[in-house]
Scaffold this motif. Structure first.
Motif, short mmCIF file in Angstrom:
data_model
loop_
_atom_site.label_atom_id
_atom_site.label_comp_id
_atom_site.label_asym_id
_atom_site.label_seq_id
_atom_site.Cartn_x
_atom_site.Cartn_y
_atom_site.Cartn_z
N ILE A 1 1.27 -0.82 0.11
CA ILE A 1 -0.04 -0.39 0.27
C ILE A 1 1.28 1.51 0.38
O ILE A 1 1.71 1.36 0.51
N GLU A 2 0.35 2.55 -1.01
CA GLU A 2 1.15 3.84 -0.51
C GLU A 2 -0.08 4.58 -0.67
O GLU A 2 -1.32 4.15 -1.16
N PRO A 3 0.64 5.58 -0.31
CA PRO A 3 -0.46 6.99 0.42
C PRO A 3 -1.41 7.41 -1.24
O PRO A 3 -0.36 7.13 -2.47
N GLY A 4 -2.54 6.93 -1.00
CA GLY A 4 -3.35 6.86 -2.67
C GLY A 4 -3.49 6.44 -3.45
O GLY A 4 -4.20 6.29 -4.99
N GLY A 5 -2.94 4.68 -2.84
CA GLY A 5 -2.37 3.79 -4.93
C GLY A 5 -1.87 2.87 -3.88
O GLY A 5 -1.58 2.52 -2.37
N THR B 1 -1.91 5.14 -9.19
CA THR B 1 -2.18 6.35 -7.93
C THR B 1 -3.57 6.41 -8.19
O THR B 1 -3.33 8.06 -7.89
N THR C 1 -7.44 3.96 -4.12
CA THR C 1 -7.10 4.04 -3.03
C THR C 1 -7.60 1.80 -1.80
O THR C 1 -8.61 1.74 -1.66
N GLU D 1 -7.95 1.04 1.73
CA GLU D 1 -7.77 0.89 3.77
C GLU D 1 -7.18 -0.20 4.05
O GLU D 1 -6.38 0.59 5.08
N LEU E 1 -11.20 -1.55 -0.11
CA LEU E 1 -11.30 -0.18 -0.30
C LEU E 1 -12.84 0.69 0.28
O LEU E 1 -13.47 -0.08 1.56
N PRO E 2 -12.39 2.22 0.14
CA PRO E 2 -13.79 3.21 0.63
C PRO E 2 -15.37 2.30 1.10
O PRO E 2 -15.76 2.51 2.02
#
Length: 467
Positions: free
Chosen positions: A317-321, A336, A339, A341, A358-359
């Motif tokens: 996991i990376e920020p935003g992707g 990217t 998202t 979670e 996911l959200p």
């Protein structure tokens, strides 16, 4: 004369019927209920059975619904068969405790094993049986026996008060000493669990540096220690558990570039079938007479990834992707826009997919970085065989199509995928059978078509159905 002949025939027929078994009478090895206590292995599974006459027993059952053997008297648990042998154990329990398992609340009902580890909660006794249920070992007393692998198993023997020894034993109880010491327990290894040889290699969890991560030693069948590595963020449990996973991210302990006895810890991939370890980081001369890890600004980081690879891929996991990497730690996919979670790595990374939250719900992410289906509101659990179970009772294919539903009131067992002594029922299909748990706390087996399997007849009919 004719009347005498008829009378004689009637008497003979009555005698034959009295001696012949009734068509409605079940065979002696039949059962009307089998509660799973272990997964199927080599065609056998440990279960608590109820016979047609109401008597109960702990026994190994066959895939077609017969009782292979009951647990030897004085023993209360049987582990899976490996190479034709199974370890059995007896252990003191609190008054009134008749079952080692308990239901845990959460997204999925799961099982946990409540047996004492290494006899720490009391004197445990272990032995070995064959498929007929015959006890094979006469030595000991054995405080622990591991599973058979490559013709040997790990044994802990308390040879005298306070004298602990570790041996490799074969099925004839021929012993090769590993260590002997005066102590409360053997100190050479932090854990004896999952010590089974596979493909000529045993990976044993050794005593860790004070305050350090767990370390594992890799041994060949001659007992030679080939190399060592450390766990990644306390993980790597799959390395010493079972062959479902083959390639892992580890922290290799390098001694070539330092005189420090602790070595230099670098990231590496370990492939168990070939017993090869490939460093993912390189060294450079510091200019001060010692080496250091070379920092490559273009290299992918090591952050929030799994400790095992799925079909040669790892998910981070990376920020935003997210990022998907291969076993050389080269980026295969970088996204990217999506998202993620949460990824519960202990529970996913099977059948070429990861379960991701996911959200807007739960779905599967393939090793190519594609979502398998639209997010679902229910949490998911791997069943193996390309099947995924949702909390609403539906079982889906890897494309999201519903294949069948679990029996009414049942849920998948959501244990970590690595089979361990703590979780002898992993929840995955093993040899065509999977254990599920009802909301009432009961457990039962199901088949690949979702049918519930209770009786000997159920198992026999399912075996006949299997291709």
């Amino acid at each position: 004369m004719r009347r005498l002949a008829v009378l004689l025939a009637a008497v003979l027929l009555a005698a034959w019927l009295a001696l012949a078994p009734s068509a409605a009478e079940p065979p002696a090895d039949a059962f009307v209920e089998a509660v799973p206590l272990g997964d199927f292995s080599e065609g056998l599974a440990f279960a608590h059975i109820t016979r047609p006459d109401g008597t109960q027993a702990d026994a190994y059952i066959t895939a077609d619904g017969q009782v292979a053997c009951t647990l030897p008297e004085g023993y209360d648990y049987g582990y899976p068969f490996h190479e034709g042998y199974a370890v059995v154990r007896t252990l003191p329990r609190a008054d009134g405790v008749t079952d080692f398992f308990t239901s845990e609340t959460g997204d999925f009902a799961s099982l946990s094993f409540l047996g004492a580890r290494h006899g720490e909660d009391g004197p445990a006794a272990f032995n070995l049986i064959d498929t007929a249920g015959n006890l094979l070992f006469t030595g000991g007393p054995y405080r622990y026996l591991g599973a058979m692998g490559n013709g040997r198993l790990l044994a802990w023997v308390e040879e005298a008060d306070g004298v602990q020894a570790l041996y490799w034993l074969d099925a004839a109880e021929n012993a090769t000493l590993i260590t002997r010491e005066t102590a409360v327990r053997p100190t050479a290894f932090e854990s004896l669990f999952n010590s089974r040889y596979t493909d000529g290699i045993a990976i044993l969890r050794e005593a860790s540096p004070e305050g350090g991560q767990p370390r594992y030693g890799v041994y060949d069948t001659a007992g030679n220690r080939l190399f060592e590595f450390g766990a990644v963020d306390g993980g790597a449990s799959g390395l010493v558990a079972d062959p479902k996973f083959t390639t892992f991210l580890v922290q290799y302990v390098d001694h070539e570039h330092t005189d420090d006895p602790e070595g230099i810890v670098i990231y590496a991939t370990y492939d168990r079938p070939t017993n090869t370890l490939t460093p993912l980081q390189t060294f450079e001369d510091s200019g001060a007479g010692w080496f250091r890890i070379r920092q490559d600004p273009d290299a992918a980081p090591f952050l929030w990834q799994a400790d095992h690879f799925t079909d040669g891929r790892n998910l981070m996991i990376e920020p935003g992707g997210f990022r998907i990497l291969d076993t050389a730690w080269q980026t295969v996919v970088q996204n990217t826009a999506l998202t993620i979670e949460r990824i519960e790595y202990d529970y996913t990374g099977y059948d070429g997919h990861w379960i991701v939250a996911l959200p807007d719900g739960y779905t599967l992410l393939s090793t190519e970085g594609e979502l398998a289906f639209a997010p679902q509101p229910s949490p998911l659990a791997h069943l193996g065989e390309g099947l995924i179970a949702a909390a609403d009772g539906s079982v889906r294919s890897l494309t999201g199509e519903e294949v069948f539903r679990l029996p009414e009131g049942c849920r998948a067992i959501r244990n970590p995928l690595q089979t361990t002594a703590d979780a002898p029922l992993g929840g995955l299909f093993c040899e065509g059978y999977a254990a599920v748990q009802a909301d009432t706390g009961a457990r039962l087996w199901i088949g690949l078509d979702g049918r519930a399997l209770h009786t000997s007849s159920d198992f026999a009919a399912y075996q006949a159905w299997l291709p």
